[in-house]
Enzyme design. Structure first.
Site, PDB file in Angstrom:
ATOM      1  N   GLY A 138      21.317 -74.669 -10.492  1.00 32.11           N
ATOM      2  CA  GLY A 138      20.167 -74.306  -9.900  1.00 32.11           C
ATOM      3  C   GLY A 138      18.865 -74.190 -10.909  1.00 32.11           C
ATOM      4  O   GLY A 138      18.147 -73.456 -10.463  1.00 32.11           O
ATOM      5  N   SER A 139      18.949 -75.349 -11.817  1.00 27.47           N
ATOM      6  CA  SER A 139      17.709 -75.339 -12.716  1.00 27.47           C
ATOM      7  C   SER A 139      16.272 -75.525 -12.039  1.00 27.47           C
ATOM      8  O   SER A 139      15.371 -74.986 -12.221  1.00 27.47           O
ATOM      9  CB  SER A 139      17.884 -76.171 -13.798  1.00 27.47           C
ATOM     10  OG  SER A 139      18.312 -77.599 -13.262  1.00 27.47           O
ATOM     11  N   SER A 140      16.168 -76.403 -11.016  1.00 26.69           N
ATOM     12  CA  SER A 140      15.104 -76.785 -10.154  1.00 26.69           C
ATOM     13  C   SER A 140      14.641 -75.312  -9.609  1.00 26.69           C
ATOM     14  O   SER A 140      13.401 -75.114  -9.487  1.00 26.69           O
ATOM     15  CB  SER A 140      15.163 -77.800  -8.967  1.00 26.69           C
ATOM     16  OG  SER A 140      15.811 -78.961  -9.583  1.00 26.69           O
ATOM     17  N   ALA A 188      15.304 -72.162 -10.546  1.00 21.70           N
ATOM     18  CA  ALA A 188      15.011 -71.337 -11.418  1.00 21.70           C
ATOM     19  C   ALA A 188      13.761 -71.811 -12.191  1.00 21.70           C
ATOM     20  O   ALA A 188      12.823 -70.734 -12.455  1.00 21.70           O
ATOM     21  CB  ALA A 188      15.957 -71.253 -12.520  1.00 21.70           C
ATOM     22  N   ASP A 218      19.642 -70.107  -3.785  1.00 23.59           N
ATOM     23  CA  ASP A 218      19.461 -70.199  -5.310  1.00 23.59           C
ATOM     24  C   ASP A 218      18.238 -69.535  -5.828  1.00 23.59           C
ATOM     25  O   ASP A 218      18.221 -69.080  -6.696  1.00 23.59           O
ATOM     26  CB  ASP A 218      19.655 -71.665  -5.793  1.00 23.59           C
ATOM     27  CG  ASP A 218      19.054 -72.716  -5.012  1.00 23.59           C
ATOM     28  OD1 ASP A 218      18.436 -72.433  -4.140  1.00 23.59           O
ATOM     29  OD2 ASP A 218      19.183 -73.823  -5.373  1.00 23.59           O
ATOM     30  N   GLY A 254      24.682 -77.828 -12.272  1.00 26.06           N
ATOM     31  CA  GLY A 254      24.510 -77.283 -10.751  1.00 26.06           C
ATOM     32  C   GLY A 254      24.179 -75.844 -10.796  1.00 26.06           C
ATOM     33  O   GLY A 254      24.621 -75.328  -9.619  1.00 26.06           O
TER      34      GLY A 254
END
Ligand code: MEV
Length: 327
Positions: free
Chosen positions: A114-116, A118, A159, A112
């Site tokens: 915030g890879s999407s 980033a 994010d 969680g």
């Protein structure tokens, strides 16, 4: 700005300190960037194609004609943010003849962090670098936010702000305010519950609760906003005890929205009993990570408590640098 053949950019993951969920409804939050980063490599090609490699999520050599993008075809989930970011970039800055995108992450997409978001920031920034557009941080935010809304339909964009500006940021829905805060690294211990939560599911769940109990839920959002405003003051003052207490209050309010779980509460109570000043979930709830504001002398004990309670300690530093082009 000249054209480059190939660029690697990296952007940090994030942890929400105060204000999740309320921030979706025109309220503020405070988010900090963490020192685990997501790398995106962008390379120009000339054959009208987008080629994506994301080995961390099992995607190799995914290929699409740029001309076909935007058509309502089924796109693998792992590539949705990349493809939509590329498409939005080209719509804003036409003239791209083809592009290779590769991603690699220092953190698991399960945490969680915030890879999407980033990835999205990395793709837009990387394309601007390769195709010679000098875009401001604000433009980068706006294109990235458009992408997130296209893909997810919901989200405050906090994010993205962490990924772009880095450090610790006071943020209001959709970037209505983005104010970097002048604070150093925070003494956080981070515990992963072992459960991957889907943000959209919990944002929708809270929306349903609000439909049923509008005034009550709005009052909870207002209280969360009070926590954020007070949190901003005490973070800047460095008042450890109060930061912890506000985290505890924030956690209670999130619990009242129905987004906490036994796994989160287990970790939260374990760390509080082991010397943390305060603790809360970080993000949408339902799993992911919790954060414990912990004095240095109690750190070891708090980490042990997380492990004993079935969690995994994630070693991160807060206030990390925002998106950057790697040498
Ligand atoms: C999720 O990490 C935080 C939420 O506030 C959603 C958002 O702000 O986009 C629940």
């Amino acid at each position: 700005m000249g054209l480059k053949e190939r660029v690697e950019v990296s952007s940090p993951g994030k942890l929400m300190l105060f204000g999740e969920h309320a921030v979706v409804y025109d309220q503020p939050c405070i988010v900090t960037a963490v020192n685990q980063r997501l790398m995106v490599t962008v390379e120009a090609r000339e054959d009208g194609k987008l080629v994506v490699n994301a080995p961390d999520v099992g995607l190799e050599g995914y290929t699409r004609n740029l001309a076909d993008m935007g058509k309502k075809e089924k796109v693998p989930k792992a590539v949705k943010f990349v493809e939509t970011a590329v498409s939005n970039y080209i719509e804003a800055y036409p003239g791209v003849k083809g592009v290779n995108i590769s991603t690699r992450s220092q953190f698991s997409s399960k945490f969680g962090f915030g890879s999407s978001s980033a990835v999205t920031v990395g793709v837009v920034k990387g394309m601007a670098e390769v195709f010679g557009k000098n875009i401001s941080d604000r433009e980068l935010f706006d294109l990235s936010y458009k992408t997130v809304l296209n893909v997810q339909g919901v989200g405050s964009g906090f994010d993205l702000a962490a990924a772009i500006w880095g450090g610790t940021v006071y943020f209001v829905t959709g970037g209505k305010e983005i104010s970097p805060m002048d604070i150093g690294e925070l003494p956080l211990v981070v515990g992963y519950t072992g459960i991957k939560a889907d943000t959209s599911t919990f944002v929708r769940q809270v929306a349903e609760l609000r439909e049923e109990y509008t005034d009550m839920v709005d009052s909870i959002f207002n209280l969360i906003s009070d926590v954020v405003e007070e949190g901003k003051v005490v973070l800047e003052q460095g008042s450890q005890r109060k930061i912890g207490e506000l985290m505890d209050i924030n956690q209670g309010l999130l619990n009242s929205l129905g987004v906490s779980t036994p796994e989160i509460e287990n970790l939260v109570f374990a760390v509080r009993q082991s010397g943390a000043h305060g603790a809360k979930l970080s993000g949408a709830g339902g799993g992911d990570c919790m954060i414990a504001y912990t004095p240095a002398f109690a750190r070891r004990k708090v980490e042990e408590a997380i492990k004993y309670a079935g969690g995994v300690v994630i070693d991160v530093k807060t206030g990390a640098e925002g998106v950057r082009v790697e040498p």
